[in-house]
Design an enzyme around this catalytic site. Structure first.
Site, PDB file in Angstrom:
ATOM      1  N   LYS A 196      -0.533  -9.744  -3.456  1.00  0.00           N
ATOM      2  CA  LYS A 196      -0.174  -9.678  -2.039  1.00  0.00           C
ATOM      3  C   LYS A 196      -0.217 -11.089  -1.471  1.00  0.00           C
ATOM      4  O   LYS A 196      -1.241 -11.754  -1.492  1.00  0.00           O
ATOM      5  CB  LYS A 196      -1.144  -8.779  -1.287  1.00  0.00           C
ATOM      6  CG  LYS A 196      -0.859  -8.749   0.218  1.00  0.00           C
ATOM      7  CD  LYS A 196      -1.641  -7.679   0.919  1.00  0.00           C
ATOM      8  CE  LYS A 196      -1.379  -7.728   2.419  1.00  0.00           C
ATOM      9  NZ  LYS A 196      -2.106  -6.662   3.125  1.00  0.00           N
ATOM     10  N   ARG A 206       1.700  -5.927  12.091  1.00  0.00           N
ATOM     11  CA  ARG A 206       0.514  -6.294  12.880  1.00  0.00           C
ATOM     12  C   ARG A 206       0.718  -5.923  14.340  1.00  0.00           C
ATOM     13  O   ARG A 206      -0.247  -5.599  15.041  1.00  0.00           O
ATOM     14  CB  ARG A 206       0.185  -7.777  12.691  1.00  0.00           C
ATOM     15  CG  ARG A 206      -0.267  -8.063  11.257  1.00  0.00           C
ATOM     16  CD  ARG A 206      -0.558  -9.528  10.997  1.00  0.00           C
ATOM     17  NE  ARG A 206      -0.786  -9.769   9.567  1.00  0.00           N
ATOM     18  CZ  ARG A 206      -0.852 -10.970   9.017  1.00  0.00           C
ATOM     19  NH1 ARG A 206      -0.720 -12.052   9.779  1.00  0.00           N
ATOM     20  NH2 ARG A 206      -1.063 -11.102   7.715  1.00  0.00           N
ATOM     21  N   LYS A 223      -4.428 -15.479   6.990  1.00  0.00           N
ATOM     22  CA  LYS A 223      -5.141 -14.808   5.904  1.00  0.00           C
ATOM     23  C   LYS A 223      -5.041 -15.581   4.593  1.00  0.00           C
ATOM     24  O   LYS A 223      -5.154 -15.021   3.508  1.00  0.00           O
ATOM     25  CB  LYS A 223      -4.605 -13.380   5.751  1.00  0.00           C
ATOM     26  CG  LYS A 223      -4.787 -12.531   7.014  1.00  0.00           C
ATOM     27  CD  LYS A 223      -4.445 -11.060   6.788  1.00  0.00           C
ATOM     28  CE  LYS A 223      -4.749 -10.217   8.026  1.00  0.00           C
ATOM     29  NZ  LYS A 223      -4.503  -8.781   7.792  1.00  0.00           N
ATOM     30  N   GLU A 239      -3.954 -12.150 -11.080  1.00  0.00           N
ATOM     31  CA  GLU A 239      -4.515 -11.174 -10.136  1.00  0.00           C
ATOM     32  C   GLU A 239      -4.243  -9.745 -10.619  1.00  0.00           C
ATOM     33  O   GLU A 239      -5.100  -8.871 -10.546  1.00  0.00           O
ATOM     34  CB  GLU A 239      -3.878 -11.357  -8.746  1.00  0.00           C
ATOM     35  CG  GLU A 239      -4.423 -12.528  -7.955  1.00  0.00           C
ATOM     36  CD  GLU A 239      -5.741 -12.201  -7.248  1.00  0.00           C
ATOM     37  OE1 GLU A 239      -6.291 -11.105  -7.453  1.00  0.00           O
ATOM     38  OE2 GLU A 239      -6.215 -13.059  -6.496  1.00  0.00           O
ATOM     39  N   LYS A 254       3.803  -7.501  -3.107  1.00  0.00           N
ATOM     40  CA  LYS A 254       4.120  -7.401  -1.681  1.00  0.00           C
ATOM     41  C   LYS A 254       4.209  -8.783  -1.089  1.00  0.00           C
ATOM     42  O   LYS A 254       3.342  -9.593  -1.377  1.00  0.00           O
ATOM     43  CB  LYS A 254       3.005  -6.597  -1.018  1.00  0.00           C
ATOM     44  CG  LYS A 254       3.094  -6.471   0.472  1.00  0.00           C
ATOM     45  CD  LYS A 254       1.910  -5.706   0.972  1.00  0.00           C
ATOM     46  CE  LYS A 254       1.983  -5.645   2.478  1.00  0.00           C
ATOM     47  NZ  LYS A 254       0.793  -5.071   3.053  1.00  0.00           N
ATOM     48  N   SER A 280       7.318  -4.697   6.711  1.00  0.00           N
ATOM     49  CA  SER A 280       7.839  -4.513   8.068  1.00  0.00           C
ATOM     50  C   SER A 280       8.875  -5.564   8.473  1.00  0.00           C
ATOM     51  O   SER A 280       9.892  -5.236   9.080  1.00  0.00           O
ATOM     52  CB  SER A 280       6.681  -4.505   9.064  1.00  0.00           C
ATOM     53  OG  SER A 280       5.913  -5.693   8.963  1.00  0.00           O
ATOM     54  N   TYR A 319       9.980   1.488   4.714  1.00  0.00           N
ATOM     55  CA  TYR A 319      10.258   2.147   5.999  1.00  0.00           C
ATOM     56  C   TYR A 319      11.673   2.717   6.031  1.00  0.00           C
ATOM     57  O   TYR A 319      12.044   3.397   6.969  1.00  0.00           O
ATOM     58  CB  TYR A 319      10.052   1.144   7.135  1.00  0.00           C
ATOM     59  CG  TYR A 319       8.672   0.520   7.100  1.00  0.00           C
ATOM     60  CD1 TYR A 319       7.559   1.238   7.532  1.00  0.00           C
ATOM     61  CD2 TYR A 319       8.469  -0.769   6.588  1.00  0.00           C
ATOM     62  CE1 TYR A 319       6.283   0.692   7.461  1.00  0.00           C
ATOM     63  CE2 TYR A 319       7.195  -1.316   6.513  1.00  0.00           C
ATOM     64  CZ  TYR A 319       6.115  -0.582   6.952  1.00  0.00           C
ATOM     65  OH  TYR A 319       4.854  -1.115   6.862  1.00  0.00           O
TER      66      TYR A 319
HETATM   67  C1  PBG Z   1      -3.477  -4.517   5.927  1.00  0.00           C
HETATM   68  C2  PBG Z   1      -2.043  -4.433   5.586  1.00  0.00           C
HETATM   69  C3  PBG Z   1      -0.988  -5.245   6.040  1.00  0.00           C
HETATM   70  C4  PBG Z   1       0.181  -4.675   5.552  1.00  0.00           C
HETATM   71  C5  PBG Z   1      -0.190  -3.572   4.796  1.00  0.00           C
HETATM   72  N1  PBG Z   1      -1.559  -3.453   4.804  1.00  0.00           N
HETATM   73  C6  PBG Z   1      -0.972  -6.398   6.948  1.00  0.00           C
HETATM   74  C7  PBG Z   1      -1.680  -7.627   6.580  1.00  0.00           C
HETATM   75  O1  PBG Z   1      -2.133  -7.838   5.462  1.00  0.00           O
HETATM   76  O2  PBG Z   1      -1.833  -8.449   7.500  1.00  0.00           O
HETATM   77  C8  PBG Z   1       1.570  -5.156   5.860  1.00  0.00           C
HETATM   78  C9  PBG Z   1       2.645  -4.123   5.754  1.00  0.00           C
HETATM   79  C10 PBG Z   1       3.928  -4.495   6.425  1.00  0.00           C
HETATM   80  O3  PBG Z   1       4.131  -5.604   6.962  1.00  0.00           O
HETATM   81  O4  PBG Z   1       4.818  -3.630   6.412  1.00  0.00           O
HETATM   82  N2  PBG Z   1      -4.303  -5.265   5.136  1.00  0.00           N
END
Ligand code: PBG
Length: 329
Positions: A196, A206, A223, A239, A254, A280, A319
């Site tokens: 990720k 978010r 992050k 990982e 992701k 998203s 989505y």
């Molecule tokens: C939470 C999480 C996130 C997403 C999925 N789980 C956001 C992040 O890590 O800040 C993002 C999913 C998306 O953007 O569709 N840890």
């Protein structure tokens, strides 16, 4: 005589193209993300995610029945937690009557065969919007992994089939696996967000959960100390391999589209299912361009979904799941 070999023979009609097509996206490929919120009769559109909604539990029930009828049989749940319930340790995440726990039960009651996966992360529950406990300017690792393990057990108790840790703390898969085993949840699976990346494509998500990192003195407002650097490739393999060794049943890459090189590399490397999360921001871009009339929504969507599968995805969290079903006619 030249040329003997003419690849265009296999493209001459839709019938022959169909016959030789290598990659076909089907409803079975999808994992449908769902956002739940408190209240009754609430169906609140997420401004940066057109036609995607925060749903209260009564409407969640309706939604999963509809998804099931459409042939979509797996969901991934996210909870939008009230601000006054957030703290640094994500305490509310462990509440047996919390929104997530009730959402799991709602789905299982409405549709017992629907596969339920849950997001396991602290950020929607964190007053700081981080995926871990914040202390002395750091995001604590091992203490956060313990919370994630308790959260996973709590979701398993509520009926989740799989937990999906999305935090990128070190060692959390092992911590979660051991906690599940200790509590007798030997059949609860783990889908690890293994590779990720720290991505700007999570912006709309978010917004949906109001979970962005907030300003705190001496703590990064991003992050990048736990999610991966998008410049890195070998690290993704490492990982992923670590998560498999720690007990992950499914691994995930992701975001999607910008990371298909990583997807292919991981698919070639490992022998368990690989999921891809088309996030998203990827959804928002297509919707926005289509709204302006600049792109053909369905054509671009199908091309992207097919590319994700062609790259090696066995599961696509997207989505676009319902939009995709609509194109099947
Ligand atoms: C939470 C999480 C996130 C997403 C999925 N789980 C956001 C992040 O890590 O800040 C993002 C999913 C998306 O953007 O569709 N840890």
């Amino acid at each position: 005589m030249y040329p003997l070999i003419r690849p265009r023979r296999l493209r001459a009609s839709e019938s022959v193209r169909k016959l030789v097509r290598e990659t076909i996206v089907t409803p079975d490929d999808f994992l449908v993300p769902l956002f739940v919120t408190e209240g009754k009769g609430v169906k609140k559109e997420i401004p940066s995610m057109p036609n995607y909604f925060n749903l209260s539990l009564d409407l969640l029930e309706k939604e999963v029945k509809e998804l099931w009828k459409m042939g979509l049989s797996s969901v991934l749940l996210f909870a939008k937690v009230e601000d006054n319930l957030k703290d640094n340790k994500g305490t509310e995440a462990l509440n047996p009557d919390g929104l997530m726990q009730r959402a799991i039960k709602t789905v299982k009651n409405a549709c017992p065969q629907m596969l339920v996966m849950t997001d396991v992360a602290m950020d929607p529950f964190s007053s700081y919007g981080h995926d871990g406990i914040v202390a002395d300017g750091q995001i604590l690792n091992d203490e956060s992994a313990e919370v994630l393990a308790e959260m996973s057990v709590s979701h398993a108790k509520a009926g989740a089939d799989f937990v999906a840790p999305s935090d990128m703390m070190d060692g959390r898969i092992l911590t979660i696996r051991e906690a599940l085993e200790d509590e007798g949840f030997t059949n609860t699976g783990i889908m690890a967000y293994s590779a990720k990346y720290a991505s700007a494509f999570y912006g709309p998500f978010r917004d949906a959960l109001d979970s962005a990192p907030v300003d705190i003195a001496n703590v990064p407002k991003d992050k990048k100390t736990y999610q991966m650097d998008y410049a890195n490739r070998y690290e993704a393999i490492k990982e992923t391999q670590m998560d498999i060794d720690e007990g992950a049943d499914i691994v995930m890459v992701k975001p999607g589209l910008c990371y298909l090189d990583i997807v292919r590399e991981i698919r070639n490397e490992v022998d368990i299912p690989v999921a891809v999360y088309q996030v998203s921001g990827e959804y928002a871009m297509v919707k926005a361009a289509a709204e302006k009339g600049w792109l053909d929504h369905d054509a671009v969507m199908l091309e992207q979904l097919t590319a994700i599968k062609r790259a090696g995805a066995n599961i696509i969290a997207s989505y676009f799941a319902k939009d995709f079903i609509r194109t099947l006619g």
